[in-house]
Scaffold this motif. Structure first.
Motif, PDB file in Angstrom:
ATOM      1  N   VAL A  71       0.849  -1.185   0.000  1.00  0.00           N
ATOM      2  CA  VAL A  71       0.000   0.000   0.000  1.00  0.00           C
ATOM      3  C   VAL A  71       0.888   1.239   0.000  1.00  0.00           C
ATOM      4  CG1 VAL A  71      -1.781   1.265   1.250  1.00  0.00           C
ATOM      5  CG2 VAL A  71      -1.769  -1.239   1.306  1.00  0.00           C
ATOM      6  N   SER A  72       0.753   2.060  -1.017  1.00  0.00           N
ATOM      7  CA  SER A  72       1.429   3.360  -1.041  1.00  0.00           C
ATOM      8  C   SER A  72       0.603   4.327  -1.869  1.00  0.00           C
ATOM      9  CB  SER A  72       2.850   3.237  -1.597  1.00  0.00           C
ATOM     10  OG  SER A  72       2.828   2.920  -2.959  1.00  0.00           O
ATOM     11  N   ASP A  73       0.751   5.594  -1.579  1.00  0.00           N
ATOM     12  CA  ASP A  73      -0.015   6.623  -2.272  1.00  0.00           C
ATOM     13  C   ASP A  73       0.691   6.980  -3.578  1.00  0.00           C
ATOM     14  OD1 ASP A  73      -1.317   8.903  -3.180  1.00  0.00           O
ATOM     15  OD2 ASP A  73      -1.529   9.751  -1.168  1.00  0.00           O
ATOM     16  N   PRO A  74       0.108   6.658  -4.729  1.00  0.00           N
ATOM     17  CA  PRO A  74       0.771   6.942  -6.006  1.00  0.00           C
ATOM     18  C   PRO A  74       0.921   8.434  -6.284  1.00  0.00           C
ATOM     19  CG  PRO A  74      -1.448   6.112  -6.375  1.00  0.00           C
ATOM     20  CD  PRO A  74      -1.186   6.012  -4.897  1.00  0.00           C
ATOM     21  N   GLU A  75       0.220   9.270  -5.525  1.00  0.00           N
ATOM     22  CA  GLU A  75       0.335  10.720  -5.691  1.00  0.00           C
ATOM     23  C   GLU A  75       1.587  11.278  -5.018  1.00  0.00           C
ATOM     24  OE1 GLU A  75      -1.843  12.451  -7.617  1.00  0.00           O
ATOM     25  OE2 GLU A  75      -2.683  10.479  -8.053  1.00  0.00           O
ATOM     26  N   LEU A  76       2.152  10.535  -4.094  1.00  0.00           N
ATOM     27  CA  LEU A  76       3.351  10.979  -3.374  1.00  0.00           C
ATOM     28  C   LEU A  76       4.593  10.353  -3.989  1.00  0.00           C
ATOM     29  CD1 LEU A  76       2.073  10.611   0.302  1.00  0.00           C
ATOM     30  CD2 LEU A  76       2.226  12.707  -1.054  1.00  0.00           C
ATOM     31  N   PRO A  77       5.724  11.047  -3.939  1.00  0.00           N
ATOM     32  CA  PRO A  77       6.952  10.448  -4.469  1.00  0.00           C
ATOM     33  C   PRO A  77       7.371   9.255  -3.600  1.00  0.00           C
ATOM     34  CG  PRO A  77       7.427  12.537  -3.380  1.00  0.00           C
ATOM     35  CD  PRO A  77       5.929  12.384  -3.402  1.00  0.00           C
ATOM     36  N   TRP A  78       8.000   8.272  -4.233  1.00  0.00           N
ATOM     37  CA  TRP A  78       8.460   7.093  -3.497  1.00  0.00           C
ATOM     38  C   TRP A  78       9.687   7.454  -2.684  1.00  0.00           C
ATOM     39  CZ3 TRP A  78       7.356   2.880  -1.265  1.00  0.00           C
ATOM     40  CH2 TRP A  78       8.351   1.982  -0.909  1.00  0.00           C
ATOM     41  N   GLU A  79       9.680   7.084  -1.416  1.00  0.00           N
ATOM     42  CA  GLU A  79      10.823   7.299  -0.530  1.00  0.00           C
ATOM     43  C   GLU A  79      11.572   5.978  -0.398  1.00  0.00           C
ATOM     44  OE1 GLU A  79      11.904  10.088   0.970  1.00  0.00           O
ATOM     45  OE2 GLU A  79      10.316  11.256   0.005  1.00  0.00           O
TER      46      GLU A  79
END
Length: 141
Positions: A71-79
């Motif tokens: 689960v990750s927000d595709p709107e945010l850059p990947w950290e």
């Protein structure tokens, strides 16, 4: 949270695995149906709390967004984050997991002691998805 994979919090936080009563093989993630050891005909499995500490067996950094079901927000850059494989000596298994957020690959060496700690996989306004993280002993959040 994946039901049955871990329990507790703080110093009581533990990964949960299973052990075959016939051959003593330990499994994580847990196995609830049959012994995964191909040379064992046993099937009775008991839940066990795994060791909280082990030794770093290997590590790397994750530079890409993993696919679903992560689960990750595709709107945010990947950290990017560090991934650590920790060998649990008593259980004779290696367990992979993310490093605690404050830990980078620069903080890690093969053979150093690490402990399992509770972590957050993702959270939104309604839900916090919990997971486990590995943290070298002596590093505090």
């Amino acid at each position: 949270m994946v039901a049955g994979w871990f329990a507790g919090d703080g110093d009581a936080f533990r990964l949960l695995g299973t052990r075959c009563a016939a051959c003593a093989s330990v499994f994580f993630p847990r196995e609830d149906h049959h012994c995964r050891n191909p040379s064992c005909g046993g099937g009775e499995l008991e839940e066990i709390a795994l060791s909280r500490r082990g030794r770093v067996w290997s590590y790397t950094d994750s530079r890409y967004r993993p696919p679903s079901p992560y689960v990750s927000d595709p709107e945010l850059p990947w950290e990017p984050c560090a991934l650590i494989a920790v060998e649990l000596e008593a259980e004779r298994i290696v367990v992979l997991g993310q490093a605690a957020p404050e830990v980078t690959v620069a903080d890690l060496t093969v053979g150093m002691e690490a402990e399992v700690v509770p972590g957050v996989l993702h959270e939104d306004a309604e839900t916090t998805w919990t997971t486990w993280h590995w943290r070298p002993t002596g590093v505090t959040a």
